[in-house]
Design an enzyme around this catalytic site. Sequence first.
Site, PDB file in Angstrom:
ATOM      1  N   HIS A 316     -15.797  41.131   9.045  1.00 39.31           N
ATOM      2  CA  HIS A 316     -16.304  42.376   8.459  1.00 39.31           C
ATOM      3  C   HIS A 316     -16.889  43.300   9.524  1.00 39.31           C
ATOM      4  O   HIS A 316     -17.598  42.877  10.424  1.00 39.31           O
ATOM      5  CB  HIS A 316     -17.260  42.140   7.296  1.00 39.31           C
ATOM      6  N   ASP A 328     -22.687  39.191  13.941  1.00 38.09           N
ATOM      7  CA  ASP A 328     -22.474  39.370  12.487  1.00 38.09           C
ATOM      8  C   ASP A 328     -22.097  40.812  12.219  1.00 38.09           C
ATOM      9  O   ASP A 328     -22.968  41.643  11.988  1.00 38.09           O
ATOM     10  CB  ASP A 328     -23.724  38.962  11.715  1.00 38.09           C
ATOM     11  N   GLU A 362     -19.459  44.266   3.687  1.00 39.06           N
ATOM     12  CA  GLU A 362     -19.730  42.881   3.273  1.00 39.06           C
ATOM     13  C   GLU A 362     -21.218  42.677   3.043  1.00 39.06           C
ATOM     14  O   GLU A 362     -21.635  42.031   2.086  1.00 39.06           O
ATOM     15  CB  GLU A 362     -19.219  41.906   4.340  1.00 39.06           C
ATOM     16  N   GLU A 363     -22.015  43.256   3.953  1.00 35.77           N
ATOM     17  CA  GLU A 363     -23.461  42.998   3.900  1.00 35.77           C
ATOM     18  C   GLU A 363     -24.135  43.607   2.681  1.00 35.77           C
ATOM     19  O   GLU A 363     -25.190  43.159   2.264  1.00 35.77           O
ATOM     20  CB  GLU A 363     -24.149  43.532   5.169  1.00 35.77           C
ATOM     21  N   ASP A 390     -16.852  34.613   9.897  1.00 34.64           N
ATOM     22  CA  ASP A 390     -18.121  35.311   9.642  1.00 34.64           C
ATOM     23  C   ASP A 390     -19.317  34.374   9.801  1.00 34.64           C
ATOM     24  O   ASP A 390     -20.243  34.394   9.022  1.00 34.64           O
ATOM     25  CB  ASP A 390     -18.108  35.939   8.231  1.00 34.64           C
ATOM     26  N   HIS A 461     -29.097  38.986  11.466  1.00 32.47           N
ATOM     27  CA  HIS A 461     -29.796  40.068  10.744  1.00 32.47           C
ATOM     28  C   HIS A 461     -31.097  40.503  11.426  1.00 32.47           C
ATOM     29  O   HIS A 461     -31.990  41.026  10.777  1.00 32.47           O
ATOM     30  CB  HIS A 461     -30.089  39.672   9.281  1.00 32.47           C
TER      31      HIS A 461
HETATM   32 ZN   LIG Z   1     -21.557  38.516   8.107  1.00 36.49          ZN
END
Ligand SMILES: [Zn+2]
Length: 498
Positions: A316, A328, A362-363, A390, A461
């Site tokens: 993603h 990510d 996606e997030e 991912d 994140h």
């Molecule tokens: Zn991800």
Amino acid sequence: MAIAAAMATAGVVTCAGQTPAGQSVQGSAPASQQPSMLDRLNQMLAGGKSAWSGEQIHTMELLRDAAMKSDYAYNELEHLSDNIGPRLSGSPQAQKAVDYVAGEMRALGAEVTLEKATVPHWVRGAETGELTTWPGQATGTTQKIVLTALGGSVSTPPEGLTAEVVVVDNWQQLHALPAGAVKGKILLFNHPFDKELAATGHGLEAYGNSVVYRAAGPIAGAAVGAVAVLVRSVGGADFRLPHTGLTEYGPGVAKIPAAAVTAEDAELLKVLTGQGPVTMHLTLTPQTLPDAQSYNVIADWKGTEHPEQVVVVSGHLDSWDLGTGAIDDGAGVVVSMQAIQLMKELGIHPRRTVRVIAWMSEEEGSEGAAAYMAEHTAEMGDHVGAIESDLGADHPTGIYYAGKPELGRWLRPVAMVLDANGAGSLESAPETGEDIAGMTEKGVPSFAPVQDSRFYFNYHHTAADTFDKVDKKHLNENAAIMAVLAYALADSPEAAAR
Ligand SMILES: [Zn+2]
């Protein structure tokens, strides 16, 4: 990696790619009498034959070795991370990344389509927290709390709000509180990330155990009258880094502001509230703008015999905004792009189409994946396989597969090729990636690299999800899995069982 995929846990490990006991391949017989790799495979698959010919196995080895020598994925990731930067859904950087990936894929000769997806457009604002009253406080002081707004959070009033803090470790403790105990207060869910579980290679399970509080905490807090919810960051390292991520609101329940505090600050609040009343001033000013038009990037390397049959190879493209989205999931995008790059470089044209997809959003709810499923529902029978990476870019030990149990046996020749990189395991899993979960549900055989998850959730994140965290060799090992598996799925005489 978002919520649902993390809550699924991996299944039984069956190791492939190892020479069966008693079968020497290093004897003193002349080379011509030694069994070929294909012979060894067929012996290993006693009772069954390799689905791929010796020539195809050799092509897989060429792809694997070319991936390990390449700079492509690494350089592409550096550009996405360092030059374009964070790629929050609806942001100018996300659009720039869409155009960039599309251009790179076109330059390789792939057939590129941008498919529309309507995505949330949430923008972070100011975010501060400080204790204003606590036991043992020096007169006239405040104490800083390190926090970050959760994705999708509503804002506090611009001047912030001040309220007493109530700390619970889990749902049970919340439900055991007397009625009204949380009304008008800030509720903290102090559920620790299981670092020991992550250290033993089960980072995704550790994440799944804690992320439920980030996802559902604001609904539970609003239901008991809280004015804001804090969650202990869902992640492993203790460098006082807050971890953002999507939170959810429910119909009929008040939307209250929500933030993640660092593990250290969660502990501090637990200790101080155990001594006496603690009040906190919290300011969060994110905005939810109107939904934005965005795109999945679809790049097809057309099949020679069955162009209508596709193997999806994906990651993603959107990311959170605190770091630069290197692990990510810029990494997942570039190792997917590399599958086409290597086929171009080596002149490989499989029977079926290899379709690289850079998913959007996606997030923030997998809106890109939902748009794809809506657009391509009728073609699911022609989707012969789907792969998503991912879970970062650390060393992969093999392949997760979701679908028929016989996929594990069928893939053993592929695992044997990848075993040279230490990536020869085959592990059954209920699902393999958030963006391809819809395809898995429709019966499309689905796959993901089994990535080392011991360190991923230290950075996930956070502001520390940056390009320097990526080791080129490990990234290339992931690219090798994507390219070899994509080729294997796209060129096998019979499509994978479903
Ligand atoms: Zn991800």
